[in-house]
Design a protein around this motif. Structure first.
Motif, PDB file in Angstrom:
ATOM      1  N   ASP A 178       0.852  -1.190   0.000  1.00 18.72           N
ATOM      2  CA  ASP A 178       0.000   0.000   0.000  1.00 18.72           C
ATOM      3  C   ASP A 178       0.892   1.245   0.000  1.00 18.72           C
ATOM      4  O   ASP A 178       1.651   1.470   0.956  1.00 18.72           O
ATOM      5  CB  ASP A 178      -0.899  -0.016   1.233  1.00 18.72           C
ATOM      6  N   ASP A 188       0.244   4.157   0.660  1.00 17.82           N
ATOM      7  CA  ASP A 188      -0.109   5.110   1.719  1.00 17.82           C
ATOM      8  C   ASP A 188       0.384   4.685   3.092  1.00 17.82           C
ATOM      9  O   ASP A 188       0.163   5.387   4.071  1.00 17.82           O
ATOM     10  CB  ASP A 188      -1.623   5.322   1.753  1.00 17.82           C
ATOM     11  N   GLN A 208       4.252  13.982   5.353  1.00 17.02           N
ATOM     12  CA  GLN A 208       3.203  13.583   4.421  1.00 17.02           C
ATOM     13  C   GLN A 208       1.911  13.280   5.184  1.00 17.02           C
ATOM     14  O   GLN A 208       1.736  12.184   5.710  1.00 17.02           O
ATOM     15  CB  GLN A 208       3.647  12.362   3.628  1.00 17.02           C
ATOM     16  N   ASP A 259      -1.025  12.607   4.318  1.00 15.11           N
ATOM     17  CA  ASP A 259      -1.934  11.596   3.776  1.00 15.11           C
ATOM     18  C   ASP A 259      -1.422  10.165   3.941  1.00 15.11           C
ATOM     19  O   ASP A 259      -2.029   9.235   3.442  1.00 15.11           O
ATOM     20  CB  ASP A 259      -2.200  11.882   2.295  1.00 15.11           C
ATOM     21  N   LYS A 260      -0.329   9.983   4.650  1.00 14.50           N
ATOM     22  CA  LYS A 260       0.255   8.653   4.836  1.00 14.50           C
ATOM     23  C   LYS A 260      -0.088   8.093   6.217  1.00 14.50           C
ATOM     24  O   LYS A 260      -0.357   8.835   7.157  1.00 14.50           O
ATOM     25  CB  LYS A 260       1.781   8.701   4.698  1.00 14.50           C
ATOM     26  N   ARG A 261      -0.044   6.769   6.311  1.00 17.06           N
ATOM     27  CA  ARG A 261      -0.207   6.086   7.611  1.00 17.06           C
ATOM     28  C   ARG A 261       1.160   5.556   8.000  1.00 17.06           C
ATOM     29  O   ARG A 261       1.763   4.773   7.261  1.00 17.06           O
ATOM     30  CB  ARG A 261      -1.205   4.934   7.496  1.00 17.06           C
TER      31      ARG A 261
END
Length: 136
Positions: A35, A37, A83, A85-87
Motif C-alpha cells: 500500500d 499510503d 506527508q 496523507d500517509k499512515r
C-alpha cells in the motif's frame, strides 16, 4: 550516590502506552506492505538491521532522533514525515521501543501506529526481509 527506587518500570510504561496507541498485527502489516499510503518506520539500531535484516521499503529512523525528525520546526526534520496523507507504522524488535515511541509521537500530535510484536515475528509469519548491501 544511590539511586532512588523507580516509581515506574519500563514494562509499566510500555503497558500504559499500549492502552492508548494503535497496534498493528504482523499479518495485517504484511498485507499492507504494498500500500503506497503506508510507511513502515524501523527505529532499531543500525546494527540490528544489519544483523537481522529489515522490512523492504522501510524508513530507518533511529529511536534517539525520531522526535526531531517528525517535527517540522526542528533543524533535523525529515520530509518523509511531513506527508499528512500517509499512515505511519513504527516498529522495533519486540514492540516495546515502538510502543513508547508512538505514545510520545501521539503526545506531539503526530498520528502513528506500531507493529505490536515488532520484527521478532515478521519473517516467521511470511514477511519479506532484505539485508543491507555489504560495503566494499
Amino acid at each position: 550516590m544511590d539511586n532512588a527506587p523507580l516509581t515506574k518500570t519500563a514494562a509499566q510504561m510500555v503497558a500504559e502506552a499500549r492502552t492508548r496507541i494503535d497496534e498493528v498485527e504482523t499479518a495485517d502489516l504484511i498485507a499492507q506492505l504494498t500500500d503506497p499510503d503506508v510507511i513502515v518506520v524501523d527505529i532499531r539500531d543500525i546494527r540490528e538491521r544489519q544483523r537481522s535484516g529489515f522490512i523492504p521499503g522501510s524508513v530507518h529512523a533511529p529511536r534517539g532522533m525520531i522526535e526531531f525528525w517528525v517535527d517540522p520546526d526542528s533543524p533535523y526534520f525529515k520530509p518523509v514525515f511531513g506527508q499528512a496523507d500517509k499512515r505511519y507504522v513504527f516498529h522495533c524488535a519486540s514492540g516495546w521501543r515502538s510502543a513508547l515511541t508512538v505514545a510520545t509521537l501521539q503526545d506531539m500530535g503526530f498520528a502513528a501506529a506500531h507493529l505490536r510484536e515488532g520484527f521478532s515475528t515478521w519473517e516467521a509469519q511470511g514477511g519479506p526481509v532484505e539485508f543491507p548491501q555489504p560495503r566494499d
